[in-house]
Each structure stands twice: as structure tokens, then as C-alpha cells.
Design a protein around this motif. Structure first.
Motif, PDB file in Angstrom:
ATOM      1  N   ARG A  47       0.848  -1.187   0.000  1.00 32.62           N
ATOM      2  CA  ARG A  47       0.000   0.000   0.000  1.00 32.62           C
ATOM      3  C   ARG A  47       0.889   1.244   0.000  1.00 32.62           C
ATOM      4  O   ARG A  47       1.925   1.266   0.639  1.00 32.62           O
ATOM      5  N   THR A  99      -5.124   8.143  10.634  1.00 31.25           N
ATOM      6  CA  THR A  99      -5.971   8.195   9.451  1.00 31.25           C
ATOM      7  C   THR A  99      -5.078   7.905   8.252  1.00 31.25           C
ATOM      8  O   THR A  99      -4.074   8.587   8.046  1.00 31.25           O
ATOM      9  N   SER A 101      -4.744   7.622   4.142  1.00 32.65           N
ATOM     10  CA  SER A 101      -5.368   8.158   2.936  1.00 32.65           C
ATOM     11  C   SER A 101      -4.447   7.936   1.744  1.00 32.65           C
ATOM     12  O   SER A 101      -3.230   8.046   1.859  1.00 32.65           O
ATOM     13  N   THR A 102      -5.055   7.650   0.598  1.00 27.37           N
ATOM     14  CA  THR A 102      -4.281   7.556  -0.639  1.00 27.37           C
ATOM     15  C   THR A 102      -4.384   8.857  -1.434  1.00 27.37           C
ATOM     16  O   THR A 102      -3.728   9.004  -2.452  1.00 27.37           O
ATOM     17  N   LYS A 103      -5.225   9.781  -0.970  1.00 22.80           N
ATOM     18  CA  LYS A 103      -5.476  11.082  -1.614  1.00 22.80           C
ATOM     19  C   LYS A 103      -6.029  10.944  -3.027  1.00 22.80           C
ATOM     20  O   LYS A 103      -5.834  11.820  -3.854  1.00 22.80           O
ATOM     21  N   THR A 104      -6.696   9.849  -3.322  1.00 24.67           N
ATOM     22  CA  THR A 104      -7.345   9.701  -4.621  1.00 24.67           C
ATOM     23  C   THR A 104      -8.850   9.776  -4.414  1.00 24.67           C
ATOM     24  O   THR A 104      -9.380   9.278  -3.417  1.00 24.67           O
ATOM     25  N   PRO A 108     -10.853   2.125  -5.523  1.00 22.42           N
ATOM     26  CA  PRO A 108     -11.281   1.456  -4.289  1.00 22.42           C
ATOM     27  C   PRO A 108     -10.641   2.076  -3.055  1.00 22.42           C
ATOM     28  O   PRO A 108      -9.550   2.621  -3.115  1.00 22.42           O
ATOM     29  N   LYS A 109     -11.357   1.994  -1.951  1.00 19.42           N
ATOM     30  CA  LYS A 109     -10.804   2.442  -0.670  1.00 19.42           C
ATOM     31  C   LYS A 109     -10.050   1.270  -0.056  1.00 19.42           C
ATOM     32  O   LYS A 109     -10.511   0.142  -0.092  1.00 19.42           O
ATOM     33  N   HIS A 110      -8.871   1.553   0.475  1.00 21.50           N
ATOM     34  CA  HIS A 110      -8.048   0.518   1.083  1.00 21.50           C
ATOM     35  C   HIS A 110      -7.891   0.784   2.560  1.00 21.50           C
ATOM     36  O   HIS A 110      -7.852   1.932   2.995  1.00 21.50           O
ATOM     37  N   LYS A 111      -7.760  -0.287   3.310  1.00 23.68           N
ATOM     38  CA  LYS A 111      -7.465  -0.178   4.732  1.00 23.68           C
ATOM     39  C   LYS A 111      -6.007  -0.527   4.942  1.00 23.68           C
ATOM     40  O   LYS A 111      -5.406  -1.259   4.168  1.00 23.68           O
TER      41      LYS A 111
END
Length: 127
Positions: A47, A99, A101-104, A108-111
Motif C-alpha cells: 500500500r 488516518t 489516505s491515498t489522496k485519490t 477502491p478504498k483501502h485499509k
């Protein structure tokens, strides 16, 4: 303030202990309290993203770090050290929140699954 190339000449000659802050904030008293966040993640796939840290003391006072400007890479069982700064110092930490964040905006949202986490004060290393 001090010029970056001349701060030693101005601060070291003093006989009393002197603190120099090289990462300053825009808020009075302008100093930053820096911590190293040492994280080991558990995700199977790699990630890349950003971590924001929020710390709270036992009285409920909360301070939040700024988001790092560069994304960190998190791999399974690999330690990542992140420098994080706060505008205020929290002495007796009761709670740490992260928190990720990928800032996209799309995709998809990733944990990010945390296996181990350590927070160490650089201003007060004995804590």
C-alpha cells in the motif's frame, strides 16, 4: 529566526541550554513538537499512502499532525518510520488515532492493517 547556515554561531556560544526548532508552524509560539511514528503493517499487498496522526491526553485535549507531503510505502511485516509534527505538545498520551489516505478521489478504498505501532517524542526522548 536564524539563517540556516549561521545558527550554530549564534546559539552554541550561550552557556545556557538553547532549543532550536528547524520545522516551525504558522501559529504562535511557532515551534513544532516532532515525533517518530514507527509502524509495522500486516497487509498482504503493498500500500502507498499518507498517515495523519491524532493524539489525545487524559483530559481530552487533542492535537493533530499535518499530512506528510510524500507518500509512504507499506509492505507486509516491514517497518516504516514517519516523521510527524504537532503545534502543541501532549505530555500524557491516552489515545493515538491514525488516518490513512491515498489522496485519490476515485478507485477502491483501502485499509491499512497495523501489526505494531510506536510513537517516540524527539523533543522529549525519555517519554
Amino acid at each position: 529566526g536564524y539563517h540556516a547556515d549561521r545558527w550554530k554561531n549564534q546559539l552554541i556560544p550561550y552557556s545556557s541550554p538553547t532549543k532550536a526548532y528547524f520545522d516551525t508552524s504558522g501559529q504562535d509560539p511557532f515551534c513544532m513538537y516532532n515525533y517518530i511514528m514507527d509502524i509495522t503493517t500486516w497487509n498482504k499487498s503493498t500500500r502507498r499512502g499518507f498517515i495523519k496522526v491524532k493524539i489525545t491526553d487524559y483530559a481530552g485535549n487533542t492535537v493533530e499532525s499535518q499530512m506528510n507531503s510524500e507518500a509512504s510505502t507499506f509492505q507486509q511485516y516491514k517497518r516504516v518510520k514517519i516523521l510527524t509534527g504537532f503545534h502543541r505538545d501532549i505530555e500524557n498520551i491516552a489515545k493515538i488515532s491514525l488516518t490513512y489516505s491515498t489522496k485519490t478521489l476515485i478507485g477502491p478504498k483501502h485499509k491499512l492493517r497495523i501489526l505494531q505501532m510506536k510513537l517516540k517524542s524527539l523533543n522529549n526522548p525519555k517519554r
